[in-house]
Design a protein around this motif. Sequence first.
Motif, PDB file in Angstrom:
ATOM      1  N   LEU A  44       0.830  -1.202   0.000  1.00 57.11           N
ATOM      2  CA  LEU A  44       0.000   0.000   0.000  1.00 57.11           C
ATOM      3  C   LEU A  44       0.867   1.256   0.000  1.00 57.11           C
ATOM      4  O   LEU A  44       0.488   2.281  -0.559  1.00 57.11           O
ATOM      5  CB  LEU A  44      -0.926  -0.001   1.222  1.00 57.11           C
ATOM      6  CG  LEU A  44      -2.030   1.034   1.282  1.00 57.11           C
ATOM      7  CD1 LEU A  44      -2.960   0.913   0.084  1.00 57.11           C
ATOM      8  CD2 LEU A  44      -2.818   0.881   2.562  1.00 57.11           C
ATOM      9  N   LEU A  45       2.043   1.176   0.604  1.00 51.62           N
ATOM     10  CA  LEU A  45       2.954   2.318   0.630  1.00 51.62           C
ATOM     11  C   LEU A  45       3.526   2.626  -0.750  1.00 51.62           C
ATOM     12  O   LEU A  45       4.055   3.710  -0.979  1.00 51.62           O
ATOM     13  CB  LEU A  45       4.093   2.073   1.625  1.00 51.62           C
ATOM     14  CG  LEU A  45       3.672   1.965   3.084  1.00 51.62           C
ATOM     15  CD1 LEU A  45       4.840   1.509   3.936  1.00 51.62           C
ATOM     16  CD2 LEU A  45       3.114   3.281   3.582  1.00 51.62           C
ATOM     17  N   GLY A  46       3.429   1.688  -1.680  1.00 55.35           N
ATOM     18  CA  GLY A  46       3.889   1.911  -3.044  1.00 55.35           C
ATOM     19  C   GLY A  46       2.761   2.109  -4.036  1.00 55.35           C
ATOM     20  O   GLY A  46       2.997   2.189  -5.237  1.00 55.35           O
ATOM     21  N   SER A  47       1.548   2.211  -3.542  1.00 53.75           N
ATOM     22  CA  SER A  47       0.385   2.358  -4.427  1.00 53.75           C
ATOM     23  C   SER A  47       0.169   3.824  -4.805  1.00 53.75           C
ATOM     24  O   SER A  47       0.813   4.730  -4.292  1.00 53.75           O
ATOM     25  CB  SER A  47      -0.867   1.821  -3.743  1.00 53.75           C
ATOM     26  OG  SER A  47      -1.270   2.700  -2.711  1.00 53.75           O
ATOM     27  N   ASP A  48      -0.783   4.034  -5.694  1.00 55.84           N
ATOM     28  CA  ASP A  48      -1.098   5.401  -6.120  1.00 55.84           C
ATOM     29  C   ASP A  48      -1.776   6.205  -5.017  1.00 55.84           C
ATOM     30  O   ASP A  48      -1.935   7.417  -5.143  1.00 55.84           O
ATOM     31  CB  ASP A  48      -1.957   5.384  -7.383  1.00 55.84           C
ATOM     32  CG  ASP A  48      -3.279   4.656  -7.191  1.00 55.84           C
ATOM     33  OD1 ASP A  48      -3.448   3.973  -6.162  1.00 55.84           O
ATOM     34  OD2 ASP A  48      -4.139   4.759  -8.081  1.00 55.84           O
ATOM     35  N   GLN A  49      -2.163   5.560  -3.931  1.00 55.56           N
ATOM     36  CA  GLN A  49      -2.781   6.267  -2.796  1.00 55.56           C
ATOM     37  C   GLN A  49      -1.735   6.859  -1.851  1.00 55.56           C
ATOM     38  O   GLN A  49      -2.062   7.669  -1.006  1.00 55.56           O
ATOM     39  CB  GLN A  49      -3.668   5.304  -2.015  1.00 55.56           C
ATOM     40  CG  GLN A  49      -4.787   4.720  -2.831  1.00 55.56           C
ATOM     41  CD  GLN A  49      -5.504   3.611  -2.067  1.00 55.56           C
ATOM     42  OE1 GLN A  49      -5.172   3.289  -0.939  1.00 55.56           O
ATOM     43  NE2 GLN A  49      -6.487   3.016  -2.710  1.00 55.56           N
ATOM     44  N   SER A  50      -0.491   6.440  -1.994  1.00 54.42           N
ATOM     45  CA  SER A  50       0.581   6.872  -1.101  1.00 54.42           C
ATOM     46  C   SER A  50       1.193   8.185  -1.592  1.00 54.42           C
ATOM     47  O   SER A  50       1.449   8.348  -2.782  1.00 54.42           O
ATOM     48  CB  SER A  50       1.662   5.800  -1.032  1.00 54.42           C
ATOM     49  OG  SER A  50       2.745   6.239  -0.253  1.00 54.42           O
ATOM     50  N   PRO A  51       1.465   9.106  -0.672  1.00 52.11           N
ATOM     51  CA  PRO A  51       2.063  10.373  -1.095  1.00 52.11           C
ATOM     52  C   PRO A  51       3.520  10.233  -1.565  1.00 52.11           C
ATOM     53  O   PRO A  51       4.014  11.071  -2.296  1.00 52.11           O
ATOM     54  CB  PRO A  51       1.968  11.251   0.149  1.00 52.11           C
ATOM     55  CG  PRO A  51       1.793  10.327   1.290  1.00 52.11           C
ATOM     56  CD  PRO A  51       1.142   9.098   0.741  1.00 52.11           C
ATOM     57  N   HIS A  52       4.204   9.183  -1.134  1.00 52.36           N
ATOM     58  CA  HIS A  52       5.602   8.983  -1.513  1.00 52.36           C
ATOM     59  C   HIS A  52       5.816   7.590  -2.095  1.00 52.36           C
ATOM     60  O   HIS A  52       6.768   6.892  -1.746  1.00 52.36           O
ATOM     61  CB  HIS A  52       6.512   9.190  -0.302  1.00 52.36           C
ATOM     62  CG  HIS A  52       6.386  10.555   0.291  1.00 52.36           C
ATOM     63  ND1 HIS A  52       6.875  11.675  -0.329  1.00 52.36           N
ATOM     64  CD2 HIS A  52       5.801  10.979   1.435  1.00 52.36           C
ATOM     65  CE1 HIS A  52       6.617  12.727   0.405  1.00 52.36           C
ATOM     66  NE2 HIS A  52       5.955  12.337   1.476  1.00 52.36           N
TER      67      HIS A  52
END
Length: 68
Positions: free
Chosen positions: A35-43
């Motif tokens: 999830l930290l690498g998805s399009d929802q993550s700011p970075h």
Amino acid sequence: MLLGAVLLPILYFAVQLALAPTFPNYDFMTDAASLLGSDQSPHAAVFNTVAFLAAPAASPARSVCSLP
């Protein structure tokens, strides 16, 4: 080979610890690390870059672990 096997988990958890505070409502217990690498993550670019660069480190470790 052994260096890759040691560095990979360190990189994997370090990037999660560094980026989790930047993701609103991210919870280590319920959310997948990807999830930290998805399009929802700011970075997402940071997470994906580390994952991309860590892949060669994982390859030798994986080949040693998959002996017949």
